[in-house]
Scaffold this active site. Structure first.
Site, PDB file in Angstrom:
ATOM      1  N   LYS A 175       0.681  -1.454  -0.177  1.00  0.00           N
ATOM      2  CA  LYS A 175      -0.261  -0.001  -0.198  1.00  0.00           C
ATOM      3  C   LYS A 175       1.033   0.914  -0.169  1.00  0.00           C
ATOM      4  CE  LYS A 175      -4.240  -2.346   1.975  1.00  0.00           C
ATOM      5  NZ  LYS A 175      -4.773  -2.258   3.587  1.00  0.00           N
ATOM      6  N   ASP A 178      -9.605   2.678   2.373  1.00  0.00           N
ATOM      7  CA  ASP A 178      -9.471   1.970   3.585  1.00  0.00           C
ATOM      8  C   ASP A 178      -9.530   3.329   5.083  1.00  0.00           C
ATOM      9  OD1 ASP A 178      -8.534  -0.603   2.768  1.00  0.00           O
ATOM     10  OD2 ASP A 178      -6.577  -0.201   3.212  1.00  0.00           O
TER      11      ASP A 178
HETATM   12  P1  ATR Z   1      -0.677  -3.408   5.063  1.00  0.00           P
HETATM   13  O1  ATR Z   1      -0.909  -2.903   4.068  1.00  0.00           O
HETATM   14  O2  ATR Z   1      -1.143  -4.558   5.440  1.00  0.00           O
HETATM   15  O3  ATR Z   1      -0.920  -2.386   6.495  1.00  0.00           O
HETATM   16  P2  ATR Z   1       2.711  -3.348   5.647  1.00  0.00           P
HETATM   17  O4  ATR Z   1       2.317  -1.948   4.947  1.00  0.00           O
HETATM   18  O5  ATR Z   1       3.415  -4.721   4.926  1.00  0.00           O
HETATM   19  O6  ATR Z   1       0.880  -4.135   5.176  1.00  0.00           O
HETATM   20  O7  ATR Z   1       2.086  -3.330   7.437  1.00  0.00           O
HETATM   21  C1  ATR Z   1       1.690  -4.782   8.310  1.00  0.00           C
HETATM   22  C2  ATR Z   1       1.953  -4.890   9.837  1.00  0.00           C
HETATM   23  O8  ATR Z   1       1.923  -6.447  10.515  1.00  0.00           O
HETATM   24  C3  ATR Z   1       3.336  -3.377   9.974  1.00  0.00           C
HETATM   25  O9  ATR Z   1       2.988  -2.905  10.505  1.00  0.00           O
HETATM   26  C4  ATR Z   1       4.664  -4.913  10.844  1.00  0.00           C
HETATM   27  O10 ATR Z   1       5.216  -4.837  11.131  1.00  0.00           O
HETATM   28  P3  ATR Z   1       6.724  -4.196  10.829  1.00  0.00           P
HETATM   29  O11 ATR Z   1       6.262  -3.065  10.407  1.00  0.00           O
HETATM   30  O12 ATR Z   1       7.653  -4.673  12.556  1.00  0.00           O
HETATM   31  O13 ATR Z   1       6.710  -5.166   9.477  1.00  0.00           O
HETATM   32  C5  ATR Z   1       3.248  -5.940  10.454  1.00  0.00           C
HETATM   33  N1  ATR Z   1       3.100  -6.982  11.598  1.00  0.00           N
HETATM   34  C6  ATR Z   1       3.738  -8.113  10.367  1.00  0.00           C
HETATM   35  N2  ATR Z   1       3.752  -9.903  10.985  1.00  0.00           N
HETATM   36  C7  ATR Z   1       4.185  -9.275  12.305  1.00  0.00           C
HETATM   37  C8  ATR Z   1       4.143 -10.417  13.363  1.00  0.00           C
HETATM   38  N3  ATR Z   1       4.341 -11.367  13.019  1.00  0.00           N
HETATM   39  N4  ATR Z   1       4.313  -9.497  14.726  1.00  0.00           N
HETATM   40  C9  ATR Z   1       4.262  -8.143  14.756  1.00  0.00           C
HETATM   41  N5  ATR Z   1       3.451  -7.465  14.307  1.00  0.00           N
HETATM   42  C10 ATR Z   1       3.713  -8.183  12.339  1.00  0.00           C
END
Ligand code: ATR
Length: 271
Positions: A69, A105
């Site tokens: 995104k 969103d």
């Molecule tokens: P979206 O567009 O759905 O927001 P994104 O920009 O990739 O997708 O963001 C995913 C979010 O989920 C991020 O805040 C990510 O944390 P990081 O910035 O540390 O990567 C979080 N996230 C994904 N897997 C995670 C996990 N196992 N534990 C904690 N946070 C997680």
């Protein structure tokens, strides 16, 4: 009035197999007798720019999901106000070869919160878990609510600090427990719980008067929402937001009002 039909209608993300968008968008397309299929395509970060260029060449429209995104916004020639403020795009279209991005969103999140709270959100203490594209849309929305304070927590602290600075007035918590301590509304905008039953934060740590909104969508709801409800909390998963953002995307693509009842029914939502 219906606009010229796009060459393709796609969801771009990685992963995409768990997305519910094809189910309800295809239900809306059938109901409107639009001869298109909404396809989910898995695209890696490395391939994003070239895939988008190919899609623009056939005047495709569609949605963007995790994790693209924010990076997709940089590929767009124009952004709507909502996408500009969020710094993230979940809806795109192409006109005369030019790529445009929107963020529905924000509208979808506001709709889901109003439904969960039963009123327009004001005087909230928001705990926001996550700092990606979905979290940016949540911040855009909640930043407009009156007398509302926001605390953000993210696994990667630098990202929460950066997003908090960009929006201003947002506190950053070092641990998720600290973010939810005094919250009236806890929002999970991480992808935790999307493919398994793990929790972004233990519901036992959330104040018993708080409401809980999980942006993650799963047929049958998420384990975190079930556990929160088990504690007596007012909780909802992301399907209301998903339908509301998807209906707004449909209007953007076709200039038509979608059959929201058919969309809701396609992912098991009633009422
Ligand atoms: P979206 O567009 O759905 O927001 P994104 O920009 O990739 O997708 O963001 C995913 C979010 O989920 C991020 O805040 C990510 O944390 P990081 O910035 O540390 O990567 C979080 N996230 C994904 N897997 C995670 C996990 N196992 N534990 C904690 N946070 C997680």
């Amino acid at each position: 009035m219906i606009r010229p039909l796009p060459g393709r209608l796609v969801l771009i993300g990685d992963p995409v197999t768990h997305s519910l968008s094809p189910r309800f968008q295809n239900a809306a397309l059938r109901s409107a007798a639009i001869p298109l299929q909404y396809e989910a395509i898995k695209v890696s970060a490395a391939d994003l720019a070239s895939v988008v260029a190919d899609l623009a060449a056939v005047s495709a429209t569609g949605n963007i999901t995790i994790p693209h995104k924010v990076s997709f916004a940089a590929l767009c020639r124009t952004l709507t106000g909502a996408a500009e403020i969020a710094g993230a795009v979940n809806t795109f279209w192409v006109e005369n070869g030019v790529l445009h991005g929107d963020n529905t969103d924000v509208e979808g999140f506001n709709f889901a919160v109003e439904r969960l709270l039963g009123s327009t959100p004001i005087r909230q203490t928001v705990a926001l878990l996550g700092a990606g594209g979905a979290a940016a849309a949540v911040l855009s929305a909640a930043n407009q609510w009156q007398e509302t304070s926001i605390t953000i927590w993210n696994r990667t602290r630098e990202k929460s600090v950066a997003v908090a600075e960009r929006f201003g007035g947002v506190r950053v918590a070092a641990v998720s427990e600290q973010a939810v301590k005094d919250a009236t509304l806890v929002v999970n905008a991480t992808s935790i719980g999307m493919t398994d039953d793990s929790f972004p934060v233990d519901p036992a740590l959330i104040p018993e008067t708080a409401s809980v909104l999980d942006i993650v969508c799963r047929i049958g709801g998420t384990a975190w929402v079930r556990a929160a409800r088990g504690r007596g909390l007012n909780a909802s998963d992301g399907r209301e937001m998903l339908i509301a953002q998807g209906a707004a995307s449909f209007r953007r693509w076709f200039g038509l009002e979608p059959d929201v009842a058919a969309m809701r029914g396609a992912i098991g939502l009633t009422g």
